[in-house]
Enzyme design. Structure first.
Site, PDB file in Angstrom:
ATOM      1  N   GLY A   1      35.488  42.468  29.282  1.00 37.99           N
ATOM      2  CA  GLY A   1      34.877  41.172  30.055  1.00 37.99           C
ATOM      3  C   GLY A   1      33.511  41.776  30.309  1.00 37.99           C
TER       4      GLY A   1
ATOM      5  N   GLY B   1      34.881  48.555  29.886  1.00 36.13           N
ATOM      6  CA  GLY B   1      35.986  49.174  30.746  1.00 36.13           C
ATOM      7  C   GLY B   1      37.060  50.101  30.032  1.00 36.13           C
TER       8      GLY B   1
ATOM      9  N   GLY C   1      39.636  49.523  28.486  1.00 36.63           N
ATOM     10  CA  GLY C   1      40.239  49.189  27.256  1.00 36.63           C
ATOM     11  C   GLY C   1      39.294  49.636  26.142  1.00 36.63           C
TER      12      GLY C   1
ATOM     13  N   THR D   1      32.606  47.760  34.720  1.00 31.59           N
ATOM     14  CA  THR D   1      33.528  46.858  35.142  1.00 31.59           C
ATOM     15  C   THR D   1      33.503  46.218  36.490  1.00 31.59           C
ATOM     16  OG1 THR D   1      35.937  46.497  35.714  1.00 31.59           O
ATOM     17  CG2 THR D   1      35.234  48.684  35.267  1.00 31.59           C
TER      18      THR D   1
ATOM     19  N   ASP E   1      35.723  45.502  38.348  1.00 26.98           N
ATOM     20  CA  ASP E   1      36.714  45.815  39.483  1.00 26.98           C
ATOM     21  C   ASP E   1      36.453  47.241  39.716  1.00 26.98           C
ATOM     22  OD1 ASP E   1      37.823  43.456  38.389  1.00 26.98           O
ATOM     23  OD2 ASP E   1      39.598  44.244  37.194  1.00 26.98           O
TER      24      ASP E   1
ATOM     25  N   ARG F   1      42.467  43.417  38.950  1.00 20.13           N
ATOM     26  CA  ARG F   1      43.723  43.418  38.168  1.00 20.13           C
ATOM     27  C   ARG F   1      44.661  44.663  38.889  1.00 20.13           C
ATOM     28  NH1 ARG F   1      43.892  40.975  33.509  1.00 20.13           N
ATOM     29  NH2 ARG F   1      45.897  42.054  33.036  1.00 20.13           N
TER      30      ARG F   1
ATOM     31  N   GLN G   1      32.289  35.879  39.820  1.00 21.16           N
ATOM     32  CA  GLN G   1      31.788  37.009  40.216  1.00 21.16           C
ATOM     33  C   GLN G   1      31.483  37.839  39.051  1.00 21.16           C
ATOM     34  OE1 GLN G   1      35.868  38.439  42.451  1.00 21.16           O
ATOM     35  NE2 GLN G   1      36.196  36.485  41.224  1.00 21.16           N
TER      36      GLN G   1
HETATM   37  O1  F6P Z   1      38.299  43.498  34.037  1.00 28.13           O
HETATM   38  C1  F6P Z   1      37.472  42.589  34.796  1.00 28.13           C
HETATM   39  C2  F6P Z   1      38.354  41.230  35.126  1.00 28.13           C
HETATM   40  O2  F6P Z   1      37.504  40.617  35.958  1.00 28.13           O
HETATM   41  C3  F6P Z   1      39.726  41.393  35.728  1.00 28.13           C
HETATM   42  O3  F6P Z   1      39.672  41.301  37.061  1.00 28.13           O
HETATM   43  C4  F6P Z   1      40.161  40.009  35.511  1.00 28.13           C
HETATM   44  O4  F6P Z   1      41.539  40.223  35.129  1.00 28.13           O
HETATM   45  C5  F6P Z   1      39.655  39.887  33.864  1.00 28.13           C
HETATM   46  O5  F6P Z   1      38.494  40.590  33.914  1.00 28.13           O
HETATM   47  C6  F6P Z   1      39.592  38.395  33.541  1.00 28.13           C
HETATM   48  O6  F6P Z   1      39.193  38.384  32.339  1.00 28.13           O
HETATM   49  P1  F6P Z   1      39.010  37.013  31.471  1.00 28.13           P
HETATM   50  O7  F6P Z   1      39.261  35.889  32.356  1.00 28.13           O
HETATM   51  O8  F6P Z   1      37.661  37.097  30.874  1.00 28.13           O
HETATM   52  O9  F6P Z   1      39.846  37.231  30.345  1.00 28.13           O
END
Ligand code: F6P
Length: 362
Positions: A11, A115, A117, A138, A140, A184, A288
């Site tokens: 992300g 992040g 992954g 990230t 998060d 998450r 965010q």
């Molecule tokens: O890892 C960051 C994050 O913002 C998580 O909190 C969220 O679950 C995820 O990305 C959402 O990602 P997308 O909607 O882009 O698949």
């Protein structure tokens, strides 16, 4: 003269462009190296080679921009890649193909910005002999080996501003506002922005909640004259006896990762049944992740970019840059992907929140 490549995976988050600019300014401007950008994360090394030249001109005017100049992708994980065989999908590790394609770029080393992954993929590529350096990213803030990731500070700022705005409307209408935020596995955004934004209830993935206790807390606040309440819920929060709420389960379009979302609405429905104030839900979602990075994230991203180039200059591969205290240091990718940085349920920050009168669902 070296040639290095950089990609942004997973992300997006505010500060990625500051990293790219930091890498290019330090590598091209200071060391006279060449930098190649790989587009759309590891997709750019899998679905055909997608690269572009990153010279000083290419990174002009991007410091203050959100997103990533290079594009990114949070599906198409090479360690878990859908391959069609005889009409059926098989999940395979195609990292050797990534190495093969990377070698075609002629680059000496790769900087992978991402992040958990992305850094796991970077570690695998390093084990296969590629010269890789990682940069943690990230919103998060769930990566263990660094005190903080860039992007997180901006996200906390966005959520805090939203809570300030929601406070005034909640108070005018005597409502309970349930605000779902990202997070998450780790509830850092919910916890820190909840404290900064004066939330009454904060629900984290790390602390399973009891809806009865939340209702009690809102009723008690009402009895003390509080005619509105602000409830901040991390997307990964779940009740004592239940699971996280999913929008979509892991599938071929999700790179093996579930899509969370909906816990805010779920909690709101339960709160509206146990007390008589009106309840509304707001999902802050990708707001965010987008937009202008904070000064903190621009500075941290720039420093991380410079440090990654220093590591390559020293031939120090298999490493990730990290912030420890006030210093940018390096750590191994192995350590970085070992486990997540979760909110300690009995740590100082959680206990401070409770002593401030914030209810954490327990
Ligand atoms: O890892 C960051 C994050 O913002 C998580 O909190 C969220 O679950 C995820 O990305 C959402 O990602 P997308 O909607 O882009 O698949």
């Amino acid at each position: 003269m070296k040639t290095i490549a950089i990609l942004t995976g997973g992300g997006d988050c505010p500060g990625l462009n500051a990293v790219i600019r930091g890498v290019v300014r330090s590598a091209v401007g200071t060391r006279n190296w060449r930098v190649i950008g790989i587009e759309d994360g590891f997709d750019g090394l899998l679905t055909g080679l997608k690269t572009r030249e990153l010279d000083l001109k290419a990174v002009r005017g991007i410091l203050q921009l959100g997103g990533t100049l290079l594009g990114t992708s949070n599906h198409g994980n090479p360690l878990h890649y859908p391959v069609m065989e005889n009409g059926e999908v098989h999940w395979m590790d195609v990292s050797e193909q990534v190495v093969e394609n990377f070698n075609k770029t002629g680059a000496d080393a790769l900087i992978a910005v991402g992040g958990d992954g992305t850094l796991k993929i970077a570690q695998r590529l390093y084990e296969l002999g590629m010269n890789v350096v990682g940069i943690p990213k990230t919103i998060d803030n769930d990566l263990k080996a660094t005190d903080v990731t860039f992007g997180y500070n901006t996200a906390v700022g966005v959520v805090t501003e939203a809570l300030d705005r929601l406070h005034t409307t909640a108070e005018s209408h005597h409502r309970v506002m349930v605000v779902e935020v990202m997070g998450r596995d780790a509830g850092w955004i919910a916890l820190e922005s909840g404290i900064a934004g004066g939330a009454d209830v904060i629900l984290l993935p790390e602390i399973p909640y009891s809806i009865e206790r939340i209702c009690d807390a809102i009723r008690r606040r009402r009895e003390r004259g509080g005619r509105f309440s602000i409830v901040v819920v991390a997307e990964g929060a779940h009740p004592l006896d239940g699971d996280r709420v999913l929008q979509e389960t892991a599938g071929k379009n999700r790179g093996g990762v579930d899509r969370l979302g909906g816990i805010g609405q779920h909690v709101a429905e339960q709160i509206s049944q146990c007390q008589d104030m009106e309840v509304r839900t707001v999902v802050l979602g990708h707001l965010q992740r987008g937009g202008t990075p904070s000064p903190f994230d621009r500075i941290l991203g720039s420093r991380f970019g410079v440090k990654a180039v220093d590591l390559i200059a020293a031939g120090d591969y298999g490493k990730m840059v990290a912030l420890r205290g006030r210093s940018v240091v390096s750590t191994t990718l192995q350590e970085a992907v070992g486990s997540l940085n979760l909110v300690p349920p009995h740590g100082e920050l959680v206990e401070a929140a409770e002593k401030l009168g914030i209810m954490l669902g327990r």
